[in-house]
Write a protein that holds these residues in place. Sequence first.
Motif, PDB file in Angstrom:
ATOM      1  N   ALA A  92       9.667  14.827  30.904  1.00  0.00           N
ATOM      2  CA  ALA A  92      10.818  15.676  30.590  1.00  0.00           C
ATOM      3  C   ALA A  92      10.850  15.953  29.092  1.00  0.00           C
ATOM      4  O   ALA A  92      10.229  15.250  28.297  1.00  0.00           O
ATOM      5  CB  ALA A  92      12.106  14.982  31.026  1.00  0.00           C
ATOM      6  N   LEU A  93      11.556  17.003  28.711  1.00  0.00           N
ATOM      7  CA  LEU A  93      11.687  17.343  27.300  1.00  0.00           C
ATOM      8  C   LEU A  93      12.386  16.195  26.582  1.00  0.00           C
ATOM      9  O   LEU A  93      13.460  15.747  26.974  1.00  0.00           O
ATOM     10  CB  LEU A  93      12.506  18.626  27.143  1.00  0.00           C
ATOM     11  CG  LEU A  93      12.670  19.139  25.706  1.00  0.00           C
ATOM     12  CD1 LEU A  93      11.328  19.571  25.132  1.00  0.00           C
ATOM     13  CD2 LEU A  93      13.659  20.303  25.677  1.00  0.00           C
ATOM     14  N   LEU A  94      11.728  15.701  25.535  1.00  0.00           N
ATOM     15  CA  LEU A  94      12.279  14.555  24.824  1.00  0.00           C
ATOM     16  C   LEU A  94      13.466  14.964  23.958  1.00  0.00           C
ATOM     17  O   LEU A  94      13.427  15.968  23.265  1.00  0.00           O
ATOM     18  CB  LEU A  94      11.193  13.908  23.957  1.00  0.00           C
ATOM     19  CG  LEU A  94      10.067  13.213  24.729  1.00  0.00           C
ATOM     20  CD1 LEU A  94       9.010  12.685  23.774  1.00  0.00           C
ATOM     21  CD2 LEU A  94      10.613  12.079  25.585  1.00  0.00           C
ATOM     22  N   SER A  95      14.501  14.157  24.001  1.00  0.00           N
ATOM     23  CA  SER A  95      15.716  14.371  23.215  1.00  0.00           C
ATOM     24  C   SER A  95      16.358  13.006  23.007  1.00  0.00           C
ATOM     25  O   SER A  95      15.890  11.997  23.539  1.00  0.00           O
ATOM     26  CB  SER A  95      16.686  15.305  23.958  1.00  0.00           C
ATOM     27  OG  SER A  95      17.103  14.711  25.184  1.00  0.00           O
ATOM     28  N   TYR A  96      17.431  12.965  22.237  1.00  0.00           N
ATOM     29  CA  TYR A  96      18.143  11.697  22.036  1.00  0.00           C
ATOM     30  C   TYR A  96      18.603  11.114  23.383  1.00  0.00           C
ATOM     31  O   TYR A  96      18.321   9.936  23.680  1.00  0.00           O
ATOM     32  CB  TYR A  96      19.323  11.948  21.098  1.00  0.00           C
ATOM     33  CG  TYR A  96      20.039  10.705  20.590  1.00  0.00           C
ATOM     34  CD1 TYR A  96      20.603   9.777  21.451  1.00  0.00           C
ATOM     35  CD2 TYR A  96      20.179  10.477  19.232  1.00  0.00           C
ATOM     36  CE1 TYR A  96      21.269   8.636  20.990  1.00  0.00           C
ATOM     37  CE2 TYR A  96      20.847   9.349  18.747  1.00  0.00           C
ATOM     38  CZ  TYR A  96      21.386   8.443  19.641  1.00  0.00           C
ATOM     39  OH  TYR A  96      22.048   7.333  19.179  1.00  0.00           O
ATOM     40  N   PRO A  97      19.295  11.884  24.245  1.00  0.00           N
ATOM     41  CA  PRO A  97      19.722  11.315  25.541  1.00  0.00           C
ATOM     42  C   PRO A  97      18.547  10.898  26.425  1.00  0.00           C
ATOM     43  O   PRO A  97      18.637   9.890  27.132  1.00  0.00           O
ATOM     44  CB  PRO A  97      20.525  12.453  26.184  1.00  0.00           C
ATOM     45  CG  PRO A  97      20.982  13.293  25.035  1.00  0.00           C
ATOM     46  CD  PRO A  97      19.862  13.226  24.039  1.00  0.00           C
ATOM     47  N   VAL A 111      25.567   6.692  25.738  1.00  0.00           N
ATOM     48  CA  VAL A 111      25.058   7.634  24.737  1.00  0.00           C
ATOM     49  C   VAL A 111      25.486   9.057  25.081  1.00  0.00           C
ATOM     50  O   VAL A 111      26.008   9.787  24.234  1.00  0.00           O
ATOM     51  CB  VAL A 111      23.514   7.551  24.642  1.00  0.00           C
ATOM     52  CG1 VAL A 111      22.974   8.641  23.720  1.00  0.00           C
ATOM     53  CG2 VAL A 111      23.086   6.178  24.146  1.00  0.00           C
ATOM     54  N   GLU A 112      25.288   9.443  26.336  1.00  0.00           N
ATOM     55  CA  GLU A 112      25.625  10.803  26.755  1.00  0.00           C
ATOM     56  C   GLU A 112      27.128  11.055  26.637  1.00  0.00           C
ATOM     57  O   GLU A 112      27.549  12.110  26.145  1.00  0.00           O
ATOM     58  CB  GLU A 112      25.162  11.045  28.187  1.00  0.00           C
ATOM     59  CG  GLU A 112      25.181  12.518  28.575  1.00  0.00           C
ATOM     60  CD  GLU A 112      24.338  12.801  29.802  1.00  0.00           C
ATOM     61  OE1 GLU A 112      24.032  13.978  30.034  1.00  0.00           O
ATOM     62  OE2 GLU A 112      23.995  11.851  30.538  1.00  0.00           O
ATOM     63  N   VAL A 113      27.921  10.078  27.051  1.00  0.00           N
ATOM     64  CA  VAL A 113      29.379  10.208  26.927  1.00  0.00           C
ATOM     65  C   VAL A 113      29.783  10.260  25.455  1.00  0.00           C
ATOM     66  O   VAL A 113      30.642  11.065  25.058  1.00  0.00           O
ATOM     67  CB  VAL A 113      30.092   9.033  27.634  1.00  0.00           C
ATOM     68  CG1 VAL A 113      31.587   9.027  27.301  1.00  0.00           C
ATOM     69  CG2 VAL A 113      29.896   9.127  29.143  1.00  0.00           C
TER      70      VAL A 113
END
Length: 433
Positions: A92-97, A111-113
């Motif tokens: 998947a596309l890497l991101s902070y979440p 983290v997402e919240v």
Amino acid sequence: AAAFGLLKGTVGPGILYLPHGFYESGYAVAIPAMIFATTMFVFNSYKLLECWRVESDRDKLLIERRQNLLGKDYGRTAIDAVQPITEGGHGALLSYPELAKRGLGKHSAFVEVGITLFQFGVCLTYLIFVPSNLAKCIYSVFGFEPSKVVLMWMMILVQIPLSWICDIRKLTPTNVVASLLIAFGLASVLLIAFVEGFQQTTNVNGDTSIIFVENLKTIQPITDSWLFFVGTSFFMMEGSITLIVPLQEAVYSDSDRGKFPDLNRSVMWSICSFYILFSGIASLAFGENIQTALTASLHGTLATVVQFAYSIAVVLTFPLQAFPAMEVATKYWMGDQKSPMKRNAIATCITILLGIIAVVSIDYLGNVVSILGSLFGIPLALIFPPLMHNSLVVKDSSQTQRNLNYCVVVVGILAMGAASFNTITMWNAGAER
């Protein structure tokens, strides 16, 4: 391009909240706090980018393995063993979440919240900032000051249809206009501050001096409300640590990708230096009359133009700032449903809810900024990245590095707790004068 992305993602309307906190906490606290926040930001940016490097290499290896298996007759069992990995969580596309999901597992929900609530929180500050700004602007032009609550609900009416936009590319024109207005506003604020600071004034002893010198004599190195600025110093980056990984991903060549961490460090320290200079100049120019929304401290024709321009800039910035959080929220409530009407209804309710919260906190912008920085800015910048690093960068981490990461986490938890508790217990003390 990466440097511009870092600048655009970090320097926003939030810079106008810094001078008030700088003055109210005292320069002996504010300057070290900003330096500490930047140090921690840069340190944990490196940790995030190391996580990205490890996971990016892992993804490439898994994809290569699958391609090799597909190119040879190893049978479906071997291919199927690799396919869920490359098509599931990994690949998947890497991101902070996404890194948080891989490093923290089910706990990545925090983290997402946190990111979502922080972005909505920044939007909440906009709903408080614009009415205060416009009220001063209208008073300067027409001689009366309208209700800030009424102006806020007028802004909500503008934001509701903008929250219905589902394609972020449609917000590009408004974002460009907002960026130009913010640049104009910052330059004008500095000009007005210099003009104000060099004006002559008479002190209590009857001596004539310039305002800069007189305010320098009276500004306090530390005050009783110094702890408020801890949260503010972590708000100043406006959650831009979440942009580090996508910007690293966007760098095209491998050689440039290797330079990105050092570029990030240089840009962040340049921004910190500018923030300190900007806050110091504004504090010395406006002294005890400084407001949380700095533009509300300005006077004169140019000041009125700046107040109006900044208000328009923030109104145009709001939908872009809210967009990622709005997507997360609507996806949570809708699941896989594709109902534009339901999405618009959810977006409308969220915008109205932000408006209701803004009514309650309309005179407490400084407190809102501090609590957002404490509750969400500190965990996103200090607590989660070291934990993700300890989980993902296993082979490259010595025990010393792991212990250092845990120390940073402990510092983050203590800072979050102390700053949040102080802001909540001293809430009334933070009201606008």
